[in-house]
Design a protein around this motif. Structure first.
Motif, PDB file in Angstrom:
ATOM      1  N   ALA A  66       0.813  -1.219   0.000  1.00 19.58           N
ATOM      2  CA  ALA A  66       0.000   0.000   0.000  1.00 19.58           C
ATOM      3  C   ALA A  66       0.853   1.277   0.000  1.00 19.58           C
ATOM      4  CB  ALA A  66      -0.964  -0.013   1.182  1.00 19.58           C
ATOM      5  N   PRO A  67       1.895   1.393   0.856  1.00 16.50           N
ATOM      6  CA  PRO A  67       2.736   2.600   0.778  1.00 16.50           C
ATOM      7  C   PRO A  67       3.457   2.740  -0.560  1.00 16.50           C
ATOM      8  CG  PRO A  67       3.037   1.516   2.888  1.00 16.50           C
ATOM      9  CD  PRO A  67       2.233   0.596   2.038  1.00 16.50           C
ATOM     10  N   VAL A  68       3.870   1.620  -1.153  1.00 13.43           N
ATOM     11  CA  VAL A  68       4.528   1.686  -2.462  1.00 13.43           C
ATOM     12  C   VAL A  68       3.561   2.234  -3.513  1.00 13.43           C
ATOM     13  CG1 VAL A  68       5.563   0.320  -4.315  1.00 13.43           C
ATOM     14  CG2 VAL A  68       6.164  -0.152  -1.931  1.00 13.43           C
ATOM     15  N   LEU A  69       2.330   1.768  -3.490  1.00 11.89           N
ATOM     16  CA  LEU A  69       1.327   2.272  -4.426  1.00 11.89           C
ATOM     17  C   LEU A  69       1.043   3.746  -4.185  1.00 11.89           C
ATOM     18  CD1 LEU A  69      -1.216  -0.714  -4.497  1.00 11.89           C
ATOM     19  CD2 LEU A  69       0.481  -0.091  -6.221  1.00 11.89           C
ATOM     20  N   CYS A  70       1.005   4.164  -2.923  1.00 15.83           N
ATOM     21  CA  CYS A  70       0.799   5.583  -2.609  1.00 15.83           C
ATOM     22  C   CYS A  70       1.973   6.420  -3.118  1.00 15.83           C
ATOM     23  CB  CYS A  70       0.622   5.776  -1.105  1.00 15.83           C
ATOM     24  SG  CYS A  70      -0.961   5.170  -0.473  1.00 15.83           S
ATOM     25  N   GLY A  71       3.188   5.884  -2.996  1.00 16.59           N
ATOM     26  CA  GLY A  71       4.341   6.582  -3.540  1.00 16.59           C
ATOM     27  C   GLY A  71       4.254   6.733  -5.043  1.00 16.59           C
ATOM     28  N   ALA A  72       3.764   5.688  -5.734  1.00 14.08           N
ATOM     29  CA  ALA A  72       3.592   5.768  -7.189  1.00 14.08           C
ATOM     30  C   ALA A  72       2.531   6.794  -7.555  1.00 14.08           C
ATOM     31  CB  ALA A  72       3.212   4.395  -7.733  1.00 14.08           C
ATOM     32  N   ILE A  73       1.456   6.858  -6.776  1.00 15.27           N
ATOM     33  CA  ILE A  73       0.420   7.863  -7.018  1.00 15.27           C
ATOM     34  C   ILE A  73       0.988   9.260  -6.814  1.00 15.27           C
ATOM     35  CG2 ILE A  73      -1.760   8.786  -6.135  1.00 15.27           C
ATOM     36  CD1 ILE A  73      -2.565   5.894  -5.499  1.00 15.27           C
ATOM     37  N   GLY A  74       1.777   9.441  -5.753  1.00  9.94           N
ATOM     38  CA  GLY A  74       2.398  10.744  -5.508  1.00  9.94           C
ATOM     39  C   GLY A  74       3.341  11.144  -6.628  1.00  9.94           C
ATOM     40  N   ALA A  75       4.110  10.188  -7.136  1.00 11.31           N
ATOM     41  CA  ALA A  75       5.015  10.484  -8.245  1.00 11.31           C
ATOM     42  C   ALA A  75       4.244  10.929  -9.481  1.00 11.31           C
ATOM     43  CB  ALA A  75       5.870   9.259  -8.561  1.00 11.31           C
ATOM     44  N   ALA A  76       3.118  10.263  -9.758  1.00  6.55           N
ATOM     45  CA  ALA A  76       2.294  10.642 -10.916  1.00  6.55           C
ATOM     46  C   ALA A  76       1.708  12.040 -10.742  1.00  6.55           C
ATOM     47  CB  ALA A  76       1.183   9.607 -11.113  1.00  6.55           C
ATOM     48  N   ALA A 198       4.519   8.122   0.108  1.00  9.98           N
ATOM     49  CA  ALA A 198       4.635   6.774   0.659  1.00  9.98           C
ATOM     50  C   ALA A 198       4.548   6.791   2.183  1.00  9.98           C
ATOM     51  CB  ALA A 198       5.951   6.136   0.214  1.00  9.98           C
ATOM     52  N   LEU A 199       5.138   7.806   2.811  1.00  6.39           N
ATOM     53  CA  LEU A 199       5.040   7.932   4.266  1.00  6.39           C
ATOM     54  C   LEU A 199       3.595   8.179   4.693  1.00  6.39           C
ATOM     55  CD1 LEU A 199       8.204  10.100   5.077  1.00  6.39           C
ATOM     56  CD2 LEU A 199       7.900   7.641   5.406  1.00  6.39           C
ATOM     57  N   ALA A 200       2.875   9.021   3.930  1.00 10.02           N
ATOM     58  CA  ALA A 200       1.463   9.245   4.225  1.00 10.02           C
ATOM     59  C   ALA A 200       0.667   7.954   4.066  1.00 10.02           C
ATOM     60  CB  ALA A 200       0.906  10.333   3.308  1.00 10.02           C
ATOM     61  N   GLY A 201       0.991   7.181   3.018  1.00 11.66           N
ATOM     62  CA  GLY A 201       0.317   5.904   2.823  1.00 11.66           C
ATOM     63  C   GLY A 201       0.591   4.935   3.959  1.00 11.66           C
ATOM     64  N   LEU A 202       1.831   4.921   4.455  1.00  7.72           N
ATOM     65  CA  LEU A 202       2.171   4.064   5.588  1.00  7.72           C
ATOM     66  C   LEU A 202       1.387   4.477   6.831  1.00  7.72           C
ATOM     67  CD1 LEU A 202       3.885   1.832   6.856  1.00  7.72           C
ATOM     68  CD2 LEU A 202       5.697   3.512   7.211  1.00  7.72           C
ATOM     69  N   ALA A 203       1.246   5.780   7.047  1.00  2.00           N
ATOM     70  CA  ALA A 203       0.441   6.257   8.171  1.00  2.00           C
ATOM     71  C   ALA A 203      -1.006   5.803   8.029  1.00  2.00           C
ATOM     72  CB  ALA A 203       0.514   7.785   8.243  1.00  2.00           C
ATOM     73  N   GLY A 204      -1.522   5.777   6.796  1.00  2.00           N
ATOM     74  CA  GLY A 204      -2.877   5.292   6.585  1.00  2.00           C
ATOM     75  C   GLY A 204      -3.022   3.819   6.883  1.00  2.00           C
ATOM     76  N   VAL A 205      -2.025   3.034   6.484  1.00  3.66           N
ATOM     77  CA  VAL A 205      -2.055   1.592   6.767  1.00  3.66           C
ATOM     78  C   VAL A 205      -2.063   1.342   8.268  1.00  3.66           C
ATOM     79  CG1 VAL A 205      -0.831  -0.590   6.482  1.00  3.66           C
ATOM     80  CG2 VAL A 205      -0.889   1.052   4.604  1.00  3.66           C
ATOM     81  N   ILE A 206      -1.220   2.081   8.992  1.00  5.26           N
ATOM     82  CA  ILE A 206      -1.097   1.883  10.438  1.00  5.26           C
ATOM     83  C   ILE A 206      -2.270   2.482  11.190  1.00  5.26           C
ATOM     84  CG2 ILE A 206       0.327   2.382  12.470  1.00  5.26           C
ATOM     85  CD1 ILE A 206       1.554   0.361  10.618  1.00  5.26           C
ATOM     86  N   GLY A 207      -2.711   3.680  10.759  1.00  3.06           N
ATOM     87  CA  GLY A 207      -3.740   4.393  11.506  1.00  3.06           C
ATOM     88  C   GLY A 207      -5.160   4.084  11.088  1.00  3.06           C
ATOM     89  N   GLY A 208      -5.348   3.471   9.913  1.00  2.71           N
ATOM     90  CA  GLY A 208      -6.698   3.225   9.437  1.00  2.71           C
ATOM     91  C   GLY A 208      -7.499   2.301  10.321  1.00  2.71           C
ATOM     92  N   ASN A 209      -6.852   1.301  10.912  1.00  2.00           N
ATOM     93  CA  ASN A 209      -7.563   0.403  11.814  1.00  2.00           C
ATOM     94  C   ASN A 209      -7.447   0.820  13.277  1.00  2.00           C
ATOM     95  OD1 ASN A 209      -4.871  -0.254  12.102  1.00  2.00           O
ATOM     96  ND2 ASN A 209      -5.034  -2.234  11.115  1.00  2.00           N
ATOM     97  N   TYR A 210      -6.590   1.781  13.560  1.00  2.00           N
ATOM     98  CA  TYR A 210      -6.514   2.347  14.913  1.00  2.00           C
ATOM     99  C   TYR A 210      -7.639   3.352  15.112  1.00  2.00           C
ATOM    100  CZ  TYR A 210      -4.809   5.305  18.743  1.00  2.00           C
ATOM    101  OH  TYR A 210      -4.709   6.036  19.895  1.00  2.00           O
TER     102      TYR A 210
END
Length: 251
Positions: A66-76, A198-210
């Protein structure tokens, strides 16, 4: 005393979640000078992608993918939109990033609906780490603290102890000189923006279920994150960490 200790511990967990989200925005602003109002939207995308991916491949693979995909979206976003707006100054960046945030919110509503999705804590971390005065501290919160601390250490080492970090910082202050030395400055900007996303995406992965994974989560966290970044000093990673912890404790 018991209530104070439990509240401080929970505030620390929430504050470190804020840091995970704000660190990407701080990185983008400190390196590129861009106030990205769509940053919290990438955080929301990370949470929804993790929910969707975890249903098929499990939480641990989703934590990476998920963070890798978010990084790709950010790059685009940076390559095909923000780069053109950046040449016209901050006034052009503001409506562009706000527009991206609105589009992401509507896209999420169309794909996943208006109700929250059942994004749950993984079973491997769904247990009590320790008890304090009769209050249980979940293992998943300890996992959040560990990931956020490792993130801070990794970013700090990257920017201050590696050649890549030196090139990134030099590209902000002396782009012409960096370009003359043979480095591709636009590619550096794209890399930085992708890394922050990607860092924002990682925060979403960690915080989405918190917290709760629902379509309004970006506009709920967005203003708080900008307060953290401004209060910590625009572009200061250490200031962002301190401000995040203070904001978490206050809330």
């Amino acid at each position: 005393m018991e209530l104070l200790l439990v509240t401080l511990l929970n505030g620390l967990v929430y504050g470190m979640l804020l840091f995970m989200l704000a660190s990407g925005l701080t990185l983008i602003f400190s390196m590129m000078g861009v106030l990205n109002f769509a940053h919290a939207s990438v955080y929301m995308i990370g949470a929804y992608l993790a929910y969707q991916l975890s249903r098929t491949m499990g939480f641990w693979l989703a934590l990476v993918v998920a963070p890798v995909l978010c990084g790709a979206i950010g790059a685009a976003i940076e390559m095909y939109g923000l780069r053109k707006a950046h040449h016209n100054g901050h006034i052009a960046e503001l409506p562009f990033t706000v527009g991206i945030a609105l589009l992401v919110e509507k896209a999420v509503q169309m794909i996943w609906g208006l109700a929250p999705v059942p994004y749950r804590v993984p079973a491997a971390l769904d247990f009590t780490l320790f008890s304090m005065y009769g209050t249980n501290f979940p293992a998943y919160r300890g996992f959040m603290l560990l990931i956020s601390l490792l993130m801070f250490l990794a970013i700090w080492l990257l920017l201050t102890r590696t050649r890549i970090g030196l090139v990134i910082q030099a590209s902000l202050t002396h782009p012409d000189m960096v370009s003359a030395l043979g480095h591709n400055v636009p590619r550096v900007y794209t890399t930085v923006f992708a890394g922050g996303s990607a860092l924002a995406g990682l925060a979403g992965v960690i915080g989405g279920n918190y917290l709760v994974t629902e379509p309004a989560m970006a506009f709920t966290m967005g203003p708080i994150v900008f307060v953290v970044v401004v209060f910590g000093g625009l572009g200061s990673l250490v200031g962002c960490l301190i401000a995040s912890i203070l904001m978490g404790l206050v809330q």
